[in-house]
Design a protein around this motif. Structure first.
Motif, PDB file in Angstrom:
ATOM      1  N   LEU A   1      17.550 135.316  15.904  1.00  0.00           N
ATOM      2  CA  LEU A   1      16.599 135.469  17.012  1.00  0.00           C
ATOM      3  C   LEU A   1      16.378 136.946  17.334  1.00  0.00           C
ATOM      4  O   LEU A   1      15.270 137.364  17.664  1.00  0.00           O
ATOM      5  N   HIS A   2      17.445 137.751  17.230  1.00  0.00           N
ATOM      6  CA  HIS A   2      17.342 139.202  17.434  1.00  0.00           C
ATOM      7  C   HIS A   2      16.319 139.779  16.448  1.00  0.00           C
ATOM      8  O   HIS A   2      15.396 140.504  16.847  1.00  0.00           O
ATOM      9  N   GLU A   3      16.465 139.425  15.162  1.00  0.00           N
ATOM     10  CA  GLU A   3      15.543 139.939  14.136  1.00  0.00           C
ATOM     11  C   GLU A   3      14.124 139.426  14.371  1.00  0.00           C
ATOM     12  O   GLU A   3      13.160 140.166  14.201  1.00  0.00           O
TER      13      GLU A   3
ATOM     14  N   PHE B   1      26.037 147.054  20.627  1.00  0.00           N
ATOM     15  CA  PHE B   1      26.218 147.618  19.296  1.00  0.00           C
ATOM     16  C   PHE B   1      24.892 148.138  18.737  1.00  0.00           C
ATOM     17  O   PHE B   1      24.810 149.247  18.204  1.00  0.00           O
ATOM     18  N   ASN B   2      23.831 147.344  18.927  1.00  0.00           N
ATOM     19  CA  ASN B   2      22.535 147.751  18.394  1.00  0.00           C
ATOM     20  C   ASN B   2      21.893 148.876  19.188  1.00  0.00           C
ATOM     21  O   ASN B   2      20.971 149.519  18.703  1.00  0.00           O
ATOM     22  N   LEU B   3      22.365 149.094  20.413  1.00  0.00           N
ATOM     23  CA  LEU B   3      21.781 150.174  21.212  1.00  0.00           C
ATOM     24  C   LEU B   3      22.497 151.507  20.967  1.00  0.00           C
ATOM     25  O   LEU B   3      22.123 152.520  21.539  1.00  0.00           O
TER      26      LEU B   3
ATOM     27  N   MET C   1      21.005 151.562  13.533  1.00  0.00           N
ATOM     28  CA  MET C   1      20.937 150.709  14.718  1.00  0.00           C
ATOM     29  C   MET C   1      19.622 150.963  15.472  1.00  0.00           C
ATOM     30  O   MET C   1      19.021 152.026  15.362  1.00  0.00           O
ATOM     31  N   ASP C   2      19.222 149.968  16.268  1.00  0.00           N
ATOM     32  CA  ASP C   2      17.972 150.074  17.016  1.00  0.00           C
ATOM     33  C   ASP C   2      17.975 151.290  17.943  1.00  0.00           C
ATOM     34  O   ASP C   2      16.954 151.936  18.129  1.00  0.00           O
ATOM     35  N   GLY C   3      19.144 151.598  18.510  1.00  0.00           N
ATOM     36  CA  GLY C   3      19.259 152.747  19.415  1.00  0.00           C
ATOM     37  C   GLY C   3      18.879 154.052  18.734  1.00  0.00           C
ATOM     38  O   GLY C   3      18.315 154.949  19.377  1.00  0.00           O
TER      39      GLY C   3
HETATM   40 ZN    ZN Z   1      17.888 145.173  15.789  1.00  0.00          ZN
END
Ligand code: ZN
Length: 389
Positions: free
Chosen positions: A59-61, A162-164, A170-172
């Motif tokens: 869902l994140h992707e 973690f992704n930030l 990472m997305d961040g």
């Molecule tokens: Zn992501």
């Protein structure tokens, strides 16, 4: 390399799963099936937990993909690996606002899942007591349905945080780059974001070595490689932005004219041709169109009868990067290039791939993300090119 298995298709996006994913269930077997507190029921709940965690990752992707589609970017596919999901989005939009929103859409989904689970957990905590919800037994082998939900909520917060982290991939890292891109420009912003990512990775590596945590060490190396790759991708992009497409267009004797018979287009073998009238581009005759046209009989028919008149034309001064982006967006394999409205030559995806290989001759060059139909065409023409020599 083992091929990924296709799980299904959502809104035209292939969702794949890597076969190594099976290892997660082996791990679940040892964790909940064969542990002292384990058994069949804990193992089944453990497997359900694993599936729900990866559903959260998917869902994140999909969050990234949905936002990318909003910006007209093409999404190639999503692959689920044991360490997480990867959505192959064709090109991040260079526009910083778009990059921020696409990057934040993924973590926002995990926040939404956490918020959705919260009332349920609070309800259980009020009715049955807080220790039913908040126990740390799950990783010690015991697992109950309520624990499963509370861990799912915690895992989603962890995926979000973690992704930030402000490091590529990472997305961040992308958010940081986009935030810096407006005042500093994309090149500078990328090198700073890469630097922050590297520093961050070195700190994690040091902690990992000190604490003797193999997971942290592997993660640090992974971040370093990704930061390095991202820096290189952007350097290639800016090289492409400096090159003018006019320098690389092929002069094909001025193309063909609309009044020419179809047989004329076949000399030199079927290929994509630019149709010109007095030096002005009036259409394209695609190789596939030509071959199809031949089926309908060739007698008395001209190029003008079957040519494609909805065309995208590049100017000699357009950058190779911009033209390539347009070609991908419009799914065009070849583009006529003009100067002051006069035809100057044809620029093809094949030309682009050769150019790309020249800019990055090392075998470790980042893989070019081409749409699947292009990939076949490039391989085909590359084979033909080698045969000709
Ligand atoms: Zn992501």
């Amino acid at each position: 390399m083992v091929r990924s298995l296709r799980l299904g298709r959502i809104r035209g996006i292939d969702v794949n799963i890597h076969p190594t994913f099976g290892l997660v269930f082996v791990w679940a077997l040892f964790q909940w099936g064969l542990s002292p507190d384990g058994g069949v029921m804990p193992f089944l709940l453990g497997c359900l937990f694993v599936v729900l965690v990866f559903l959260s990752v998917l869902l994140h992707e999909l969050g990234h993909c949905a936002m990318a589609l909003q910006y007209g970017t093409r999404v190639l596919d999503i692959t689920l690996w044991p360490i997480g999901g990867v959505a192959r989005i064709e090109q991040m939009p260079v526009h910083p606002r778009g990059e921020v929103l696409i990057s934040l859409a993924g973590p926002a989904i995990n926040l939404a899942i956490f918020v959705a689970l919260l009332p349920l957990l609070l309800f259980v905590a009020v009715v049955a007591g807080s220790d039913v919800v908040f126990t740390d037994g799950i990783l010690l082998g015991s697992i109950s349905p309520v624990q499963l939900l509370s861990y799912l909520a915690i895992v989603n917060v962890m995926i979000m945080l973690f992704n930030l982290l402000p490091a590529f991939p990472m997305d961040g890292g992308r958010v940081l780059r986009a935030a810096l891109a407006t005042p500093l420009g994309r090149d500078r912003a990328t090198s700073i974001a890469v630097g922050v990512g590297m520093t961050f990775a070195v700190v994690i590596l040091a902690v990992g070595l000190w604490q003797r945590q193999l997971g942290l060490i592997v993660f640090a190396v992974f971040v370093m490689l990704a930061a390095h790759a991202e820096g290189r991708t952007v350097r290639v992009e800016s090289a492409m932005q400096r090159l003018r497409v006019g320098q690389f267009a092929l002069w094909d004797m001025g193309g063909v004219a609309p009044h020419h018979p179809l047989t004329f287009a076949l000399r030199g073998g079927p290929r994509d041709l630019v149709v010109t009238d007095n030096g002005e581009v009036v259409g394209m005759l695609w190789r596939s169109q030509l071959l199809e046209g031949l089926n309908g009989g060739i007698a008395g028919r001209t190029i003008g009868d079957i040519m494609d008149t909805s065309i995208y034309i590049a100017d000699v001064d357009d950058s190779v990067y911009d033209v390539q982006q347009q070609m991908i967006r419009r799914n065009r394999w070849a583009v006529p290039v003009t100067e002051d409205g006069q035809y100057r030559g044809i620029f093809t995806a094949e030309r682009f791939v050769h150019l790309y290989r020249q800019i990055l001759p090392q075998p470790s060059a980042p893989k070019l993300a081409l749409p699947p139909e292009w990939r076949d065409a490039v391989t085909e023409s590359w084979r033909a090119f080698r045969k000709r020599r």
